[in-house]
Design a protein around this motif. Structure first.
Motif, PDB file in Angstrom:
ATOM      1  N   LEU A  23      34.677  24.687  32.661  1.00 51.44           N
ATOM      2  CA  LEU A  23      34.663  25.907  31.865  1.00 51.44           C
ATOM      3  C   LEU A  23      35.376  27.024  32.617  1.00 51.44           C
ATOM      4  CD1 LEU A  23      30.853  25.920  30.895  1.00 51.44           C
ATOM      5  CD2 LEU A  23      32.729  24.781  29.676  1.00 51.44           C
ATOM      6  N   LYS A  24      36.056  27.914  31.874  1.00 53.07           N
ATOM      7  CA  LYS A  24      36.634  29.119  32.448  1.00 53.07           C
ATOM      8  C   LYS A  24      35.848  30.311  31.924  1.00 53.07           C
ATOM      9  CE  LYS A  24      41.055  29.620  32.999  1.00 53.07           C
ATOM     10  NZ  LYS A  24      42.526  29.707  32.764  1.00 53.07           N
ATOM     11  N   MET A  25      35.553  31.238  32.807  1.00 50.44           N
ATOM     12  CA  MET A  25      34.637  32.322  32.455  1.00 50.44           C
ATOM     13  C   MET A  25      35.154  33.673  32.951  1.00 50.44           C
ATOM     14  SD  MET A  25      30.701  32.653  33.835  1.00 50.44           S
ATOM     15  CE  MET A  25      30.148  34.206  34.512  1.00 50.44           C
ATOM     16  N   ARG A  26      34.973  34.695  32.108  1.00 46.32           N
ATOM     17  CA  ARG A  26      35.112  36.086  32.528  1.00 46.32           C
ATOM     18  C   ARG A  26      33.810  36.790  32.195  1.00 46.32           C
ATOM     19  NH1 ARG A  26      39.945  38.988  30.030  1.00 46.32           N
ATOM     20  NH2 ARG A  26      39.481  40.550  31.635  1.00 46.32           N
ATOM     21  N   VAL A  27      33.474  37.792  33.012  1.00 43.14           N
ATOM     22  CA  VAL A  27      32.141  38.370  32.875  1.00 43.14           C
ATOM     23  C   VAL A  27      32.183  39.892  32.973  1.00 43.14           C
ATOM     24  CG1 VAL A  27      31.713  38.078  35.359  1.00 43.14           C
ATOM     25  CG2 VAL A  27      29.772  38.333  33.795  1.00 43.14           C
ATOM     26  N   TRP A  28      31.312  40.502  32.175  1.00 35.64           N
ATOM     27  CA  TRP A  28      30.974  41.912  32.309  1.00 35.64           C
ATOM     28  C   TRP A  28      29.513  41.958  32.732  1.00 35.64           C
ATOM     29  CZ3 TRP A  28      33.572  46.621  31.619  1.00 35.64           C
ATOM     30  CH2 TRP A  28      32.748  47.760  31.624  1.00 35.64           C
ATOM     31  N   GLU A  29      29.268  42.441  33.958  1.00 37.44           N
ATOM     32  CA  GLU A  29      27.906  42.437  34.473  1.00 37.44           C
ATOM     33  C   GLU A  29      27.180  43.739  34.149  1.00 37.44           C
ATOM     34  OE1 GLU A  29      26.592  40.660  38.097  1.00 37.44           O
ATOM     35  OE2 GLU A  29      28.656  40.084  38.625  1.00 37.44           O
ATOM     36  N   ARG A  30      25.957  43.586  33.720  1.00 40.57           N
ATOM     37  CA  ARG A  30      25.100  44.737  33.466  1.00 40.57           C
ATOM     38  C   ARG A  30      24.947  45.552  34.753  1.00 40.57           C
ATOM     39  NH1 ARG A  30      18.684  43.802  32.545  1.00 40.57           N
ATOM     40  NH2 ARG A  30      19.106  42.788  34.524  1.00 40.57           N
ATOM     41  N   GLY A  31      25.343  46.808  34.693  1.00 38.20           N
ATOM     42  CA  GLY A  31      25.189  47.684  35.848  1.00 38.20           C
ATOM     43  C   GLY A  31      26.333  47.654  36.838  1.00 38.20           C
ATOM     44  N   ALA A  32      27.289  46.739  36.653  1.00 37.74           N
ATOM     45  CA  ALA A  32      28.410  46.645  37.601  1.00 37.74           C
ATOM     46  C   ALA A  32      29.766  46.590  36.914  1.00 37.74           C
ATOM     47  CB  ALA A  32      28.232  45.422  38.507  1.00 37.74           C
ATOM     48  N   GLY A  33      29.797  46.219  35.625  1.00 37.46           N
ATOM     49  CA  GLY A  33      31.063  46.129  34.911  1.00 37.46           C
ATOM     50  C   GLY A  33      31.787  44.826  35.181  1.00 37.46           C
ATOM     51  N   ILE A  34      33.111  44.863  35.185  1.00 37.31           N
ATOM     52  CA  ILE A  34      33.896  43.653  35.436  1.00 37.31           C
ATOM     53  C   ILE A  34      33.752  43.252  36.900  1.00 37.31           C
ATOM     54  CG2 ILE A  34      36.225  42.685  35.511  1.00 37.31           C
ATOM     55  CD1 ILE A  34      36.982  44.578  33.238  1.00 37.31           C
ATOM     56  N   THR A  35      33.355  42.004  37.139  1.00 38.79           N
ATOM     57  CA  THR A  35      33.289  41.477  38.496  1.00 38.79           C
ATOM     58  C   THR A  35      34.057  40.156  38.561  1.00 38.79           C
ATOM     59  OG1 THR A  35      31.198  40.289  38.080  1.00 38.79           O
ATOM     60  CG2 THR A  35      31.032  42.535  38.925  1.00 38.79           C
ATOM     61  N   LEU A  36      34.342  39.728  39.779  1.00 39.03           N
ATOM     62  CA  LEU A  36      35.116  38.502  39.962  1.00 39.03           C
ATOM     63  C   LEU A  36      34.275  37.248  39.781  1.00 39.03           C
ATOM     64  CD1 LEU A  36      37.363  39.492  43.025  1.00 39.03           C
ATOM     65  CD2 LEU A  36      37.974  39.442  40.589  1.00 39.03           C
ATOM     66  N   ALA A  37      32.959  37.400  39.802  1.00 41.09           N
ATOM     67  CA  ALA A  37      32.086  36.232  39.642  1.00 41.09           C
ATOM     68  C   ALA A  37      30.669  36.687  39.324  1.00 41.09           C
ATOM     69  CB  ALA A  37      32.081  35.377  40.904  1.00 41.09           C
ATOM     70  N   CYS A  38      29.919  35.815  38.664  1.00 45.49           N
ATOM     71  CA  CYS A  38      28.506  36.077  38.360  1.00 45.49           C
ATOM     72  C   CYS A  38      27.788  34.728  38.359  1.00 45.49           C
ATOM     73  CB  CYS A  38      28.359  36.781  37.017  1.00 45.49           C
ATOM     74  SG  CYS A  38      26.637  37.045  36.516  1.00 45.49           S
TER      75      CYS A  38
ATOM     76  N   SER B  62      25.921  30.261  31.114  1.00 45.06           N
ATOM     77  CA  SER B  62      27.022  29.781  30.275  1.00 45.06           C
ATOM     78  C   SER B  62      27.003  28.269  30.126  1.00 45.06           C
ATOM     79  CB  SER B  62      28.353  30.250  30.856  1.00 45.06           C
ATOM     80  OG  SER B  62      28.438  31.667  30.818  1.00 45.06           O
ATOM     81  N   LEU B  63      26.665  27.550  31.203  1.00 52.26           N
ATOM     82  CA  LEU B  63      26.543  26.106  31.078  1.00 52.26           C
ATOM     83  C   LEU B  63      25.403  25.748  30.133  1.00 52.26           C
ATOM     84  CD1 LEU B  63      27.164  23.218  33.285  1.00 52.26           C
ATOM     85  CD2 LEU B  63      24.755  23.469  32.658  1.00 52.26           C
ATOM     86  N   VAL B  64      24.279  26.453  30.245  1.00 52.86           N
ATOM     87  CA  VAL B  64      23.157  26.208  29.333  1.00 52.86           C
ATOM     88  C   VAL B  64      23.597  26.436  27.889  1.00 52.86           C
ATOM     89  CG1 VAL B  64      20.877  27.014  28.624  1.00 52.86           C
ATOM     90  CG2 VAL B  64      21.395  26.741  31.057  1.00 52.86           C
ATOM     91  N   ALA B  65      24.312  27.517  27.644  1.00 58.01           N
ATOM     92  CA  ALA B  65      24.793  27.809  26.291  1.00 58.01           C
ATOM     93  C   ALA B  65      25.749  26.728  25.810  1.00 58.01           C
ATOM     94  CB  ALA B  65      25.481  29.170  26.267  1.00 58.01           C
ATOM     95  N   GLY B  66      26.581  26.213  26.719  1.00 56.15           N
ATOM     96  CA  GLY B  66      27.498  25.141  26.358  1.00 56.15           C
ATOM     97  C   GLY B  66      26.780  23.863  25.973  1.00 56.15           C
ATOM     98  N   VAL B  67      25.692  23.562  26.679  1.00 58.97           N
ATOM     99  CA  VAL B  67      24.903  22.374  26.342  1.00 58.97           C
ATOM    100  C   VAL B  67      24.185  22.579  25.011  1.00 58.97           C
ATOM    101  CG1 VAL B  67      22.937  20.947  27.046  1.00 58.97           C
ATOM    102  CG2 VAL B  67      24.613  21.673  28.760  1.00 58.97           C
ATOM    103  N   LEU B  68      23.606  23.752  24.813  1.00 52.88           N
ATOM    104  CA  LEU B  68      22.863  24.038  23.579  1.00 52.88           C
ATOM    105  C   LEU B  68      23.756  23.963  22.343  1.00 52.88           C
ATOM    106  CD1 LEU B  68      20.646  27.056  24.719  1.00 52.88           C
ATOM    107  CD2 LEU B  68      19.902  24.703  24.359  1.00 52.88           C
ATOM    108  N   THR B  69      25.037  24.283  22.504  1.00 50.96           N
ATOM    109  CA  THR B  69      25.976  24.266  21.378  1.00 50.96           C
ATOM    110  C   THR B  69      26.868  23.023  21.396  1.00 50.96           C
ATOM    111  OG1 THR B  69      27.575  25.591  22.640  1.00 50.96           O
ATOM    112  CG2 THR B  69      26.014  26.782  21.235  1.00 50.96           C
ATOM    113  N   ASP B  70      26.527  22.051  22.269  1.00 49.61           N
ATOM    114  CA  ASP B  70      27.245  20.778  22.386  1.00 49.61           C
ATOM    115  C   ASP B  70      28.732  20.975  22.691  1.00 49.61           C
ATOM    116  OD1 ASP B  70      27.406  18.010  22.472  1.00 49.61           O
ATOM    117  OD2 ASP B  70      27.954  17.845  20.357  1.00 49.61           O
ATOM    118  N   ARG B  71      29.005  21.905  23.598  1.00 49.94           N
ATOM    119  CA  ARG B  71      30.383  22.136  24.008  1.00 49.94           C
ATOM    120  C   ARG B  71      30.685  21.588  25.398  1.00 49.94           C
ATOM    121  NH1 ARG B  71      29.489  27.052  20.897  1.00 49.94           N
ATOM    122  NH2 ARG B  71      31.273  27.460  19.502  1.00 49.94           N
TER     123      ARG B  71
END
Length: 281
Positions: A209-224, A231-240
């Protein structure tokens, strides 16, 4: 007053680490931490992490103030950096140290498996709307593929809590997302009473998976880290995606597994020391 600190980063998600083991109260106020995080007039970081004495049978306690002075429940990249910091404070080799860390999201267990790699048992994800929390659907329901209006567009979102709230949407091309203009609108949307972290995910393969993130309280960060787990959990729940996958973030890759055996999420990634210093408050 002078504060000694060590700077670490996990895939570019950077933190100021402070040895706070002599007190159960953070040595800095949220306002002081916010000044330290300023990249022009301070040290510069996404957050300040304090290593405090353990609570409820844990080895240590983690407290973190974001760059805006707010306090999140947990931080995945941050807890890897904390584990490395603790091993360095104790003069250990970083080869097999394991800590039980008390956080506002519960007890989290990071284990150092090499000089820079840390594997973290992130616990069991929470999936009900009341646990996120969000009002996107009934409190007792899972938030899967729900419509959300943001910036004049309807987004299909799935929500997961890793002890902190995450709103995940799958897109064709993460590079095309105007994160700097819409990230804050997701974070402060009224359906999220405690605000939210927001992840945009592009499925390259079921195991990548490729991911970009906006973190609560920090904005755009390079990783979360918690965002990659959610995101992996969401991918499994939606069979992606599969239950084990590489998540590529702008700062690098994390290995995420949602175990079928114990339902825990396991995150593996680096924690790197950058420099040490002394800051006059």
């Amino acid at each position: 007053m002078a504060i000694e600190f060590t700077k670490y980063h996990g895939l570019g998600n950077d933190f100021i680490l402070i040895d706070n083991r002599s007190s159960s109260t953070p040595l800095l106020t949220p306002e002081q931490a916010q000044k330290l995080c300023d990249r022009h007039f301070g040290i510069g970081a996404d957050g300040v992490i304090f290593a405090l004495p353990g609570e409820n049978g844990t080895d240590y306690t983690m407290r973190i103030f974001n760059s805006d002075g707010s306090e999140p429940e947990m931080c995945g990249n941050g807890i890897r950096c904390l584990a490395a910091f603790l091993a360095d404070l104790e003069g250990n080799s970083r080869q097999s140290d394991q800590y039980r860390i008390h956080t506002l999201a519960g007890a989290i267990v990071p284990q150092l498996i090499s000089d820079e790699q840390v594997k973290v048992d992130m616990g069991i994800p929470k999936l009900l709307a009341s646990e996120i929390p969000t009002t996107l659907c009934a409190a007792s329901e899972k938030v899967i593929n729900q419509p959300l209006e943001v910036a004049g567009k309807t987004w299909e979102v799935t929500c997961v809590s890793m002890g902190n709230p995450h709103c995940i949407t799958f897109v064709e091309d993460v590079a095309a997302i105007p994160l700097d203009t819409i990230g804050s609108q997701f974070e402060h949307h009224p359906v999220f009473p405690q605000r939210t972290n927001t992840e945009f995910i592009q499925v390259v393969r079921r195991d990548y998976l490729k991911m970009r993130v906006w973190e609560r309280g920090a904005g755009i960060t390079l990783a979360c880290g918690t965002g990659a787990c959610a995101s992996l959990v969401a991918g499994v729940l939606t069979d992606r995606c599969d239950r084990t996958a590489t998540v590529e973030l702008p700062g690098g890759c994390l290995q995420i597994e949602w175990s079928e055996i114990d339902q825990h999420i396991y995150m593996t990634g680096p924690a790197t020391q950058v420099f040490q210093g002394r800051y006059e408050i």
